[in-house]
Design an enzyme around this catalytic site. Structure first.
Site, PDB file in Angstrom:
ATOM      1  N   GLY A  63       0.824  -1.199   0.000  1.00 46.74           N
ATOM      2  CA  GLY A  63       0.000   0.000   0.000  1.00 46.74           C
ATOM      3  C   GLY A  63       0.860   1.251   0.000  1.00 46.74           C
ATOM      4  N   CYS A  64       0.237   2.362  -0.356  1.00 43.67           N
ATOM      5  CA  CYS A  64       0.986   3.609  -0.483  1.00 43.67           C
ATOM      6  C   CYS A  64       1.473   4.115   0.874  1.00 43.67           C
ATOM      7  CB  CYS A  64       0.139   4.659  -1.190  1.00 43.67           C
ATOM      8  SG  CYS A  64      -1.523   4.878  -0.534  1.00 43.67           S
ATOM      9  N   TYR A  65       0.546   4.255   1.825  1.00 49.45           N
ATOM     10  CA  TYR A  65       0.968   4.692   3.155  1.00 49.45           C
ATOM     11  C   TYR A  65       2.000   3.728   3.755  1.00 49.45           C
ATOM     12  CZ  TYR A  65      -2.780   8.266   3.718  1.00 49.45           C
ATOM     13  OH  TYR A  65      -3.597   9.367   3.621  1.00 49.45           O
ATOM     14  N   THR A 113       4.181   1.864   2.385  1.00 50.52           N
ATOM     15  CA  THR A 113       5.499   2.046   1.779  1.00 50.52           C
ATOM     16  C   THR A 113       6.231   3.211   2.426  1.00 50.52           C
ATOM     17  OG1 THR A 113       4.734   1.139  -0.328  1.00 50.52           O
ATOM     18  CG2 THR A 113       6.689   2.544  -0.393  1.00 50.52           C
TER      19      THR A 113
END
Lengths: 354, 354, 354, 354
Positions: free
Chosen positions: D153-155, D157
């Site tokens: 996921g973006c967060y 990472t």
């Protein structure tokens, strides 16, 4: 292939920043020298942390010195203000270096027009005859032979590419051209000025320099060449609260009624014939209009056409990225041509969306 | 002074939101009823937390019912889409209620023009003769007698106020009017649509509906009245990445060469004569041009003038807030007039800067 | 009621601009004098065209002169940088004028703390004892007696209002307070600086001054008063690409597990008891969180509460408009109190949405 | 080198759009198939005009069909919502295709945790053991052997890359980790929703999902692996009015006082050892802090460190591009590893500045 060494005179503005970005991704050209009196002695990636770890980021900025530049570079990009550029261009040409000048100093053929619009003396008139106006699609062949390229202005690039086909095919009246152009804030440069502060630009929109922008004579000069006769345009500019992008909406009166199919085909033919270099002009399908985001960070010039039968007008809309296509990317394209590289080396860029 | 009870039919759009904002600060009018089928049963400040603690924030949204509205309100604002407004307007007029309709349903005198541009049948043609076009500076006297006011469109407001003086004084050709208008994103409404998402609008700019925006016939109708003869305009629209604001740049050809002093004086005279209500048209000093932020949240219409002797053109730039002056604020001004209040009651607003 | 004459020392910054906006709509106070060395001689609405036609817009800016200010004003607002404010405040107090100082010069009780964080000598220590910290909800009674009010900083206003109830009720550990604050760009002021340019701020986000922002000692001073013992906070700031607004997310560890109902009720009780002035603190319903747009242009401080049982934390989120509630609006509120006007005279403002 | 054929399942969202952008510039991989039920039959560059003239722009979108995908592609990217991805992944794995899944369906080891946070049944639990969590710097060796990669996921990472060194070196308390994360609007996806409209997001800032964002268990799972013991974090999210970018400010308490030199050196050592792939983690020089614009459009993760001796805290700030590093670029990196290409093929990108 041997790496070509590029020098950047004036690294602290947005066109200098954009050149650094583009050269960081260039397969054959490398930024080896960058100048700034104010920042001399600092590493480039210290003033521009976005370059940490990228090619060119580790060079140390130096004060500008023509001897040093000529000795260490194969080509120089001048990203300094008009007036300053002419002297540096002359010094580097004397030393045999190829030069791409991003300023206005060598764009206007008629020195009196230059001196009148830019309110400064031209001290290097002698270089004007050898300077080539660097619009790759129209003058690529001349650029290939040039030692000094006058890189086109951002607004003129958007206007000339948008109107070339209409003027070449002689379908519109030449005495009734209205250009309503809008530019992102990077076009105003990176000088500390209250008018360019975030809180002065953000969430607002304004007109400025209506009828008297300095790019007017450059637009008229080049459109007159295409039209084959002198013409005058109403050129008017606005400031957009975006980083990058110019969108020009251009109002033309057709000499005789044509439908959209016809005009679109004429544009398609014109660009099929002229797009020998780059392939960057994208004539949009009928019914589509450009958006600045669709060209962000790239060399594309998107063109949309509208025929308004109610008023007999042809409306042409063009969109470019003012920093890339309208300045530094076009400069790299010109350098590519001058150096015998593929015109789009380092410039096969996809727009950043969103 | 007794408090006037206002009803708002259609509260979930941006014009509904703006009406709620303006009425929260109105000294004599109070929002007592707000309708929405989707949100019925919720408190207004539950869907709009910015209204917590403000007048009107504590009302409960209801489904629209003409009987209830007529029984509990002194005036109704219709902030629903065109088509839906005409029926509600008729129902409320039958019940004797004063109505300010923010939709396009009663703006166009010629019903065939309406049906052609809006592609819908007009089912309440009978009401058209009594509807007054609610531009306070031009039609305030008629508004004072009206039971039904057709509140002008946002773009037309910016264009008509900008061009009225030039047409009234007959200094420009009426067959060569080019309008390049740019609007903030709230003009597109509050519907969930991919094209209106933040990431589709932000940091970009585009043209849309060139030559075919629905506000075209409204502009032509009203400019023709001022000019005293039918005229056609080239009206073209663009989307700005800002919340509020319309800036229209209007290109006119002068019948004979006039200098800026002369044109500016003619505009000043015109507005001195017509600005009997509100004082909201601000003719800027010579050399100044409007910016949308200078009118944000207010009723002002700022006008700047440029005479371009190179092309014989007069360029007029006008700026308004599309939600306030171009919609809900103008609706409140019309209501004020209809109800015998000072035209600027609740509308003496200073722009939010920055 | 006689109109009160207000003087504004330092009109060219954003807090000066905001004071001009607020006073243009004030029912009892009128801007009669505005100073700026750089702009002396110009009309106020010439540098700020948004004020054309509004009260105060027609005054002529003058260079600052304490004698003139004292003679022509009933109260003075100081919107000049720290360091400069202390001398002007002293000069005006000597002449008997009431003063609201928007700078940091009189906020810190302990002059060594001031001199250490602001790296400047305090040359008017003698005035510190009479200065009142102007947070209306907490110190309104003292403000009413004050000749000199130290107007709170923007970040401290958002933090103190957010944490007061939690510290007063002693439900959180005082040695573990983490504040993650984010501010719009107007907080950086209106100085011409590259770092504040549109293209440097727009479409980006950054942290700055982590652990060392100058507002830290002000926050610690005031929270210590509420807590009844000295405490230290981790205060950290970020720059938002918006014009106005501060949102502070504050992480607290609860002394014992409490559920949201309990904490929310404690906050409600606290503010019911303290909100004798203004009614501007809005404790949001359970489950709702603040957004900066909901307070834009107003005096509101919105507070949202989250209890996280997984980590035993209470998270408090507060939002204010940094220019209005965090600076100039609060200054007007203090002036209102000092002058015996209703605290919210001229400050019953609805947020501009969108 | 033979061109690798890539399929994209779900092209209409922002991660699909970003994959199309990145593959248009990839030297060895080509987009040959893109699916969307809603847009089937249209050319890709018809829905995304920015792709006109670029590789992949001319393909025709099809409805998703595992047989067709498996037959025509060497690898598939799944850019569909969680829940939908698990079935498609299974169908494609059964057909032997390599799969990079950008959804959350295979990120969590513990299926009960997945089902509890995502409130849906996991119908393909059997595939979980073979799925590799695709963070190249930490798990590149496993990715090289994988048939199914769960793209982070973006967060997560941004958080994992920021905290890995601090947890691995065991210098901070594991029971007191506060993460204040801020994301650009593209993270909310491209669904038509009122809350994502330009006028709802622009010029504002808000907190959301405090303490209950679905990325919490993913962060805890991966940080626990690094720490060698189960830990719980306070993870809290905010919405930025920018297109791209996540900046996470992470508050840690140090086990014993360390100065910045020491912590910085430990971070440098950690990343020297782990950065065998990509070179994308950029530990900024002491005193510098990340900005989202410095990583825009790239794979970089910039990390800044602050030691606050007043509170005994270590503050770590990390910045990534949520669409590129936090989703599609990382997916391409994983595909590169799976296919034996250089990890940074097509990903040597310079940030777009400004």
């Amino acid at each position: 292939m041997q790496t070509i060494r590029a020098g950047l005179v004036g690294v602290t503005g947005y066109t200098g920043m954009e050149l650094a970005r583009l050269l960081a991704g260039h397969p054959a050209m490398r930024l080896v020298l960058a100048t700034s009196r104010a920042e001399a002695g600092r590493r480039l990636d210290d003033i521009y942390p976005f370059l940490i770890g990228l090619p060119g980021g580790d060079i140390t900025i130096v004060a500008p010195d023509p001897d040093v530049i000529a000795a260490s570079c194969d080509i120089a990009f001048l990203a300094v203000p008009h007036g300053a550029a002419m002297e540096m261009a002359a010094s580097l040409r004397e030393r045999g270096l190829r030069v791409v000048d991003l300023s206005a100093d060598f764009r206007l053929r008629d020195v009196t027009v230059y001196e009148s619009w830019y309110r400064t003396d031209h001290t290097r008139k002698g270089l004007l005859p050898e300077a080539v106006y660097g619009l790759p699609e129209l003058y690529g062949k001349d650029v290939a032979q040039a030692g000094l390229v006058a890189n086109p202005g951002c607004y003129p690039t958007s206007v000339i590419l948008g109107l070339a086909a209409a003027l070449d095919t002689d379908i519109v009246h030449r005495d009734d051209i209205v250009i309503d152009a809008k530019s992102g804030a990077s076009g105003a440069g990176r000088k500390a000025a209250v008018g360019s502060l975030f809180c002065e630009v953000h969430d607002s929109f304004k007109a400025y320099n209506l009828g008297k922008h300095r790019h007017t004579p450059e637009i008229e000069q080049e459109l007159s060449v295409i039209a084959g006769e002198a013409l005058t345009v109403s050129f008017n500019t606005h400031l957009l609260p975006i980083d990058r992008g110019i969108l020009s909406t251009m109002y033309l009166r057709m000499k005789k009624p044509l439908d959209l199919d016809t005009v679109h085909a004429m544009y398609a033919d014109y660009w099929a014939a002229h797009q020998t270099r780059g392939g960057w002009v994208r004539l949009l399908p009928k019914g589509r209009l450009p958006e600045t985001r669709h060209v962000k960070g790239t060399m594309f010039c998107d063109i949309g056409l509208v025929v308004d039968p109610r008023t007999g007008r042809l409306i042409v809309v063009s969109a470019i990225d003012n920093l890339c296509r309208g300045a530094s990317g076009q400069a790299v394209a010109n350098a590519n041509i001058m150096l015998g590289l593929p015109v789009d080396a380092g410039l096969r860029l996809a727009p950043l969306m969103p």
